[in-house]
Design an enzyme around this catalytic site. Structure first.
Site, PDB file in Angstrom:
ATOM      1  N   SER A  40     -18.776 -12.164  24.552  1.00 31.77           N
ATOM      2  CA  SER A  40     -18.451 -13.316  23.690  1.00 31.77           C
ATOM      3  C   SER A  40     -19.639 -14.266  23.588  1.00 31.77           C
ATOM      4  CB  SER A  40     -17.195 -14.031  24.190  1.00 31.77           C
ATOM      5  OG  SER A  40     -17.440 -14.729  25.374  1.00 31.77           O
ATOM      6  N   ASN A  41     -20.399 -14.408  24.653  1.00 31.21           N
ATOM      7  CA  ASN A  41     -21.611 -15.239  24.561  1.00 31.21           C
ATOM      8  C   ASN A  41     -22.653 -14.586  23.667  1.00 31.21           C
ATOM      9  OD1 ASN A  41     -21.686 -17.798  26.321  1.00 31.21           O
ATOM     10  ND2 ASN A  41     -20.575 -16.291  27.566  1.00 31.21           N
ATOM     11  N   MET A  50     -24.331  -8.199  34.573  1.00 26.68           N
ATOM     12  CA  MET A  50     -23.805  -8.289  35.931  1.00 26.68           C
ATOM     13  C   MET A  50     -24.668  -7.603  36.994  1.00 26.68           C
ATOM     14  SD  MET A  50     -21.388 -10.300  35.439  1.00 26.68           S
ATOM     15  CE  MET A  50     -20.539 -10.332  37.018  1.00 26.68           C
ATOM     16  N   ARG A  51     -25.886  -7.224  36.640  1.00 28.74           N
ATOM     17  CA  ARG A  51     -26.792  -6.661  37.642  1.00 28.74           C
ATOM     18  C   ARG A  51     -27.785  -7.730  38.086  1.00 28.74           C
ATOM     19  NH1 ARG A  51     -27.525  -1.247  38.338  1.00 28.74           N
ATOM     20  NH2 ARG A  51     -29.667  -1.567  39.005  1.00 28.74           N
ATOM     21  N   LEU A  86     -31.399  -8.622  38.791  1.00 29.80           N
ATOM     22  CA  LEU A  86     -32.694  -8.077  38.392  1.00 29.80           C
ATOM     23  C   LEU A  86     -33.710  -8.312  39.506  1.00 29.80           C
ATOM     24  CD1 LEU A  86     -32.502  -9.382  34.750  1.00 29.80           C
ATOM     25  CD2 LEU A  86     -32.599  -6.965  35.423  1.00 29.80           C
ATOM     26  N   HIS A 140     -24.429 -19.404  33.385  1.00 34.38           N
ATOM     27  CA  HIS A 140     -23.620 -19.260  34.594  1.00 34.38           C
ATOM     28  C   HIS A 140     -22.407 -20.183  34.488  1.00 34.38           C
ATOM     29  CE1 HIS A 140     -22.740 -18.253  38.731  1.00 34.38           C
ATOM     30  NE2 HIS A 140     -22.502 -19.523  38.940  1.00 34.38           N
ATOM     31  N   THR A 151     -35.123 -17.211  37.933  1.00 35.20           N
ATOM     32  CA  THR A 151     -36.148 -16.948  38.929  1.00 35.20           C
ATOM     33  C   THR A 151     -35.588 -15.888  39.881  1.00 35.20           C
ATOM     34  OG1 THR A 151     -35.308 -18.676  40.379  1.00 35.20           O
ATOM     35  CG2 THR A 151     -37.043 -19.311  38.805  1.00 35.20           C
ATOM     36  N   ASP A 174     -29.016 -17.240  40.492  1.00 35.32           N
ATOM     37  CA  ASP A 174     -28.437 -18.469  39.915  1.00 35.32           C
ATOM     38  C   ASP A 174     -29.163 -19.721  40.401  1.00 35.32           C
ATOM     39  OD1 ASP A 174     -26.510 -16.868  38.614  1.00 35.32           O
ATOM     40  OD2 ASP A 174     -25.196 -16.930  40.357  1.00 35.32           O
ATOM     41  N   GLU A 182     -19.498 -22.745  26.790  1.00 34.03           N
ATOM     42  CA  GLU A 182     -20.596 -21.781  26.914  1.00 34.03           C
ATOM     43  C   GLU A 182     -21.104 -21.386  25.532  1.00 34.03           C
ATOM     44  OE1 GLU A 182     -19.404 -18.357  29.192  1.00 34.03           O
ATOM     45  OE2 GLU A 182     -19.420 -19.458  31.068  1.00 34.03           O
TER      46      GLU A 182
HETATM   47  C1  GRF Z   1     -19.563 -15.749  31.087  1.00 29.25           C
HETATM   48  O1  GRF Z   1     -18.551 -16.488  31.697  1.00 29.25           O
HETATM   49  C2  GRF Z   1     -20.899 -16.161  31.633  1.00 29.25           C
HETATM   50  O2  GRF Z   1     -20.942 -17.489  32.073  1.00 29.25           O
HETATM   51  C3  GRF Z   1     -21.104 -15.242  32.794  1.00 29.25           C
HETATM   52  O3  GRF Z   1     -20.511 -14.031  32.405  1.00 29.25           O
HETATM   53  C4  GRF Z   1     -19.489 -14.278  31.456  1.00 29.25           C
HETATM   54  C5  GRF Z   1     -19.729 -13.381  30.290  1.00 29.25           C
HETATM   55  O4  GRF Z   1     -18.693 -13.448  29.358  1.00 29.25           O
HETATM   56  N1  GRF Z   1     -22.498 -15.107  33.117  1.00 29.25           N
HETATM   57  P1  GRF Z   1     -18.865 -12.786  27.948  1.00 29.25           P
HETATM   58  O5  GRF Z   1     -19.110 -11.299  28.163  1.00 29.25           O
HETATM   59  O6  GRF Z   1     -20.012 -13.437  27.264  1.00 29.25           O
HETATM   60  O7  GRF Z   1     -17.564 -13.044  27.255  1.00 29.25           O
END
Ligand code: GRF
Length: 216
Positions: free
Chosen positions: A14-15, A91-92, A94, A110, A142, A146, A175
């Site tokens: 979604s982001n 979600m990895r 780096l 985040h 960095t 986070d 976000e």
């Molecule tokens: C978001 O809550 C973001 O803050 C975190 O992972 C989530 C990703 O959500 N890093 P989406 O896949 O963008 O919906």
């Protein structure tokens, strides 16, 4: 030429969608050149393709070591000549080589008011702590998870009856405002990061800016 953005995802994206949609607005300072996912099943890959953005999976399976995967990812990102790389629910973790290659042009979103709640389960932790405020932060990346310097932070209230889905949905709404804005600023040359220091319009920031509706 308009700067390229590369977006890395692992999930629903979604982001990522908010970044792509913002790039289609008249005064956008960037174009989305490529979306990559470490998860072949990530729903965001289809969303990107529907929005006309080259999108592909680069799964980590088959790589014996994290460094080898990171190098492959690095090559794929580098080929798209990005001015900026956006981690949008990637979600990895780096490794240092990747982070150094894209130092100063790697941003993450985040779901907490960093430095609070680094890592996972941020919404649950905020509720359990009895916080009255929660939110999201866009920051440069960095080596510290986070832990990179903040750019822009949005706050939302935690309401008395909130559960994780309700709070998470409220945070996601902001976000989708702050990530495109921070990316727009970076690609327009308004913000930059040198070392651990963020500059906004040439002035050093000692903490992230707090988002409000009038910012553009
Ligand atoms: C978001 O809550 C973001 O803050 C975190 O992972 C989530 C990703 O959500 N890093 P989406 O896949 O963008 O919906």
């Amino acid at each position: 030429m308009i700067p390229n953005l590369v977006i890395l995802i692992s999930g629903r994206g979604s982001n990522m969608r908010s970044l792509i949609e913002a790039s289609h607005k008249p005064h956008a300072s960037y174009r989305v050149a490529l979306v990559l996912s470490d998860q072949p099943e990530a729903a965001g890959l289809n969303v990107a393709a529907e929005l006309g953005i080259p999108a592909r999976a680069l799964p980590a399976q088959g790589f014996a070591r994290r460094e080898a995967y990171d190098q492959c990812l690095c090559d794929a990102v580098h080929a798209a000549q990005p001015a900026l790389v956006a981690l949008a629910g990637f979600m990895r973790i780096l490794g240092p080589a990747f982070v150094h290659t894209f130092a100063g042009r790697l941003v993450n979103i985040h779901p907490s008011l960093l430095p609070l709640y680094k890592g996972l389960h941020t919404h649950r932790r905020a509720i359990e702590a009895g916080d009255v405020q929660h939110g999201a932060t866009v920051h440069y990346v960095t080596e510290e998870l986070d832990g990179g310097p903040g750019i822009l932070q949005a706050r939302v209230p935690v309401l008395p009856d909130d559960d994780v889905p309700a709070l998470s949905a409220r945070v996601q709404q902001v976000e989708h405002r702050i990530f495109p804005l921070a990316v727009q600023w970076h690609c327009a040359g308004r913000i930059a990061c040198r070392g651990d220091q963020v500059f906004m319009d040439g002035c050093p920031l000692d903490r992230p800016l707090i988002w409000n509706e009038s910012m553009q």
